[in-house]
Design a protein around this motif. Structure first.
Motif, PDB file in Angstrom:
ATOM      1  N   GLY A 113     -81.921  36.017  32.338  1.00 39.56           N
ATOM      2  CA  GLY A 113     -81.010  35.329  33.233  1.00 39.56           C
ATOM      3  C   GLY A 113     -80.181  34.263  32.563  1.00 39.56           C
ATOM      4  O   GLY A 113     -79.025  34.036  32.945  1.00 39.56           O
ATOM      5  N   ARG A 117     -76.202  34.343  32.865  1.00 36.72           N
ATOM      6  CA  ARG A 117     -75.446  33.234  33.472  1.00 36.72           C
ATOM      7  C   ARG A 117     -74.417  32.636  32.520  1.00 36.72           C
ATOM      8  O   ARG A 117     -73.495  31.945  32.953  1.00 36.72           O
ATOM      9  CB  ARG A 117     -76.414  32.159  33.970  1.00 36.72           C
ATOM     10  N   ASP A 139     -86.902  34.653  32.704  1.00 40.19           N
ATOM     11  CA  ASP A 139     -86.047  34.168  33.796  1.00 40.19           C
ATOM     12  C   ASP A 139     -85.090  35.293  34.172  1.00 40.19           C
ATOM     13  O   ASP A 139     -84.274  35.718  33.348  1.00 40.19           O
ATOM     14  CB  ASP A 139     -85.279  32.935  33.308  1.00 40.19           C
ATOM     15  N   TRP A 140     -85.210  35.789  35.413  1.00 44.03           N
ATOM     16  CA  TRP A 140     -84.309  36.850  35.862  1.00 44.03           C
ATOM     17  C   TRP A 140     -83.378  36.395  36.979  1.00 44.03           C
ATOM     18  O   TRP A 140     -82.800  37.226  37.686  1.00 44.03           O
ATOM     19  CB  TRP A 140     -85.114  38.079  36.268  1.00 44.03           C
ATOM     20  N   GLN A 141     -83.188  35.099  37.116  1.00 42.86           N
ATOM     21  CA  GLN A 141     -82.164  34.634  38.032  1.00 42.86           C
ATOM     22  C   GLN A 141     -80.796  35.014  37.463  1.00 42.86           C
ATOM     23  O   GLN A 141     -80.529  34.803  36.283  1.00 42.86           O
ATOM     24  CB  GLN A 141     -82.253  33.118  38.206  1.00 42.86           C
ATOM     25  N   GLY A 142     -79.964  35.555  38.298  1.00 40.75           N
ATOM     26  CA  GLY A 142     -78.691  36.100  37.846  1.00 40.75           C
ATOM     27  C   GLY A 142     -78.683  37.613  37.837  1.00 40.75           C
ATOM     28  O   GLY A 142     -77.616  38.235  37.791  1.00 40.75           O
ATOM     29  N   TYR A 143     -79.879  38.223  37.875  1.00 40.49           N
ATOM     30  CA  TYR A 143     -79.964  39.674  38.024  1.00 40.49           C
ATOM     31  C   TYR A 143     -79.867  40.019  39.505  1.00 40.49           C
ATOM     32  O   TYR A 143     -80.632  39.515  40.323  1.00 40.49           O
ATOM     33  CB  TYR A 143     -81.285  40.201  37.453  1.00 40.49           C
ATOM     34  N   ASP A 144     -78.949  40.899  39.832  1.00 40.79           N
ATOM     35  CA  ASP A 144     -78.820  41.353  41.211  1.00 40.79           C
ATOM     36  C   ASP A 144     -79.876  42.395  41.562  1.00 40.79           C
ATOM     37  O   ASP A 144     -80.274  42.510  42.729  1.00 40.79           O
ATOM     38  CB  ASP A 144     -77.432  41.951  41.435  1.00 40.79           C
ATOM     39  N   GLY A 161     -87.037  35.958  39.915  1.00 35.51           N
ATOM     40  CA  GLY A 161     -85.685  35.547  40.283  1.00 35.51           C
ATOM     41  C   GLY A 161     -84.693  36.645  40.557  1.00 35.51           C
ATOM     42  O   GLY A 161     -83.570  36.363  41.001  1.00 35.51           O
ATOM     43  N   ARG A 163     -82.702  39.350  42.543  1.00 32.39           N
ATOM     44  CA  ARG A 163     -82.406  39.358  43.981  1.00 32.39           C
ATOM     45  C   ARG A 163     -83.007  40.573  44.691  1.00 32.39           C
ATOM     46  O   ARG A 163     -83.300  40.508  45.883  1.00 32.39           O
ATOM     47  CB  ARG A 163     -80.895  39.342  44.190  1.00 32.39           C
TER      48      ARG A 163
END
Length: 358
Positions: A113, A117, A139-144, A161, A163
């Motif tokens: 992520g 980002r 960290d996988w925030q930013g992966y849809d 993280g 979505r």
């Protein structure tokens, strides 16, 4: 629809591949990528050759395939990457240049992520694939969307993280079956794969099987092709012929009268890719009993299963003694694989998932 797919391949495999192909230096980027794809490494996950039939414009990059990445950089007036950070920076530049609607990342650990980002071009959909160890701090925030053939990894993706998560499995490219069709049977039982700290049950099974192969009556041959990340017991090291990748790995599968499958500890038995690879080349598969195997192949008709070392040894002896039965099952499995699990079928599945998330 523009889709860019990226990977990080094993450095050791790429070093061996490049040593076999001194002509790479004279080839442009597209021809270097074509040569790599035809060697078969990760071929079941590479969708860029089949998605154009579904209306996609595609671009493929292997971040650490340095001859090709260096050539792309030169073609765009950039210096060749030397460090891992420069490889990541060049990959980001390729995203900016291609401007994909969908960015499909095959190594969501290095391109996690934080890297996603940092991109200046924001795709409509950032998608990853994972069915292997997930290091602490990922960290996988930013992966849809995160894809996996195993439910445990899909749940982990959401916790880290992403979505959304969806089931998806790699397929089998038909050209690989043609390339190894003439490989003769040479070994009674074959296993190819990794030995890491996440393969405790695999290590125990192989050790028990090695002892049974040597001491049983009659004994049978066991050929191991291990990518071991730590020393293995002596009963395995004397049988280990070293890791095989790409076409060499498919030749090993085709050369086995019986191909053994033992899953990584974290995966539900019945869903790893070796099952499809073995069936695709026309090999006879002996794999652990698992709740999801029926969704791929019919146990007892297309593949055979076992529940413990005793049953495993018993079935090895049975199928070595009954080659016609073994070959008929392998033929049915290959027919099923080339019909239901080929790359064209996987591309259609992948396309449905992407359309539902856009």
């Amino acid at each position: 629809m523009r889709l860019m797919q990226t990977f990080t391949f094993y450095d050791r495999y790429l070093a061996e591949f490049c040593a076999r192909h001194p002509e790479l230096e004279a080839l442009d980027y597209e021809n270097q990528m074509r040569l790599l794809r035809l060697d078969g490494f990760a071929a079941g996950q590479i969708l860029t050759p089949v998605l154009p039939d579904l209306g996609y414009e595609t671009f493929l990059a292997v971040m650490n395939y340095l001859p090709a990445q260096g050539r792309w950089a030169m073609e765009h007036g950039l210096p060749a990457p030397r460090s891992r950070q420069e490889q990541l920076a060049l990959l980001a530049r390729q995203v900016e240049e291609f401007r994909p609607d969908i960015l499909y990342l095959g190594d969501p650990i290095l391109t996690d992520g934080r890297w996603v980002r940092s991109l200046t071009w924001k795709p409509r959909l950032v998608v990853g694939w994972r069915q292997a160890e997930i290091p602490p701090g990922t960290d996988w925030q930013g992966y849809d969307l995160m894809l996996s053939g195993d439910e445990a990894y899909r749940k982990a993706a959401l916790a880290l993280g992403a979505r959304a998560s969806e089931p998806y499995r790699p397929g089998f490219p038909r050209f690989l079956a043609d390339l190894v069709a003439d490989v003769p049977e040479q070994n009674d039982v074959v296993f190819t794969g990794q030995i890491t700290r996440d393969h405790g049950s695999r290590l125990r099974c192989l050790s028990d099987l090695a002892k049974a192969a040597a001491t049983g009556e009659p004994p049978f041959g066991l050929a191991l092709f291990l990518a071991a990340h730590s020393p293995v017991p002596e009963e395995l090291s004397r049988l280990d012929q070293g890791a095989r990748w790409g076409l060499d790995m498919y030749r090993c599968l085709k050369a086995g009268r019986i191909v053994l499958n033992v899953h990584i500890d974290l995966t539900v038995p019945g869903v790893n890719f070796r099952i499809i690879e073995t069936a695709g080349v026309g090999g006879f598969l002996l794999t652990e009993t698992g709740p999801e195997l029926n969704s791929l192949f019919a146990p007892g008709r297309e593949v055979e299963t076992y529940t413990g070392i005793g049953e495993l040894v018993e079935k090895i002896r049975h199928y070595l003694d009954h080659p016609a039965e073994r070959k008929a099952m392998a033929r049915r499995a290959q027919e099923r694989c080339l019909r239901d699990h080929c790359m064209e079928a996987r591309a259609a599945w992948f396309n449905e998932i992407m359309r539902s998330h856009l």
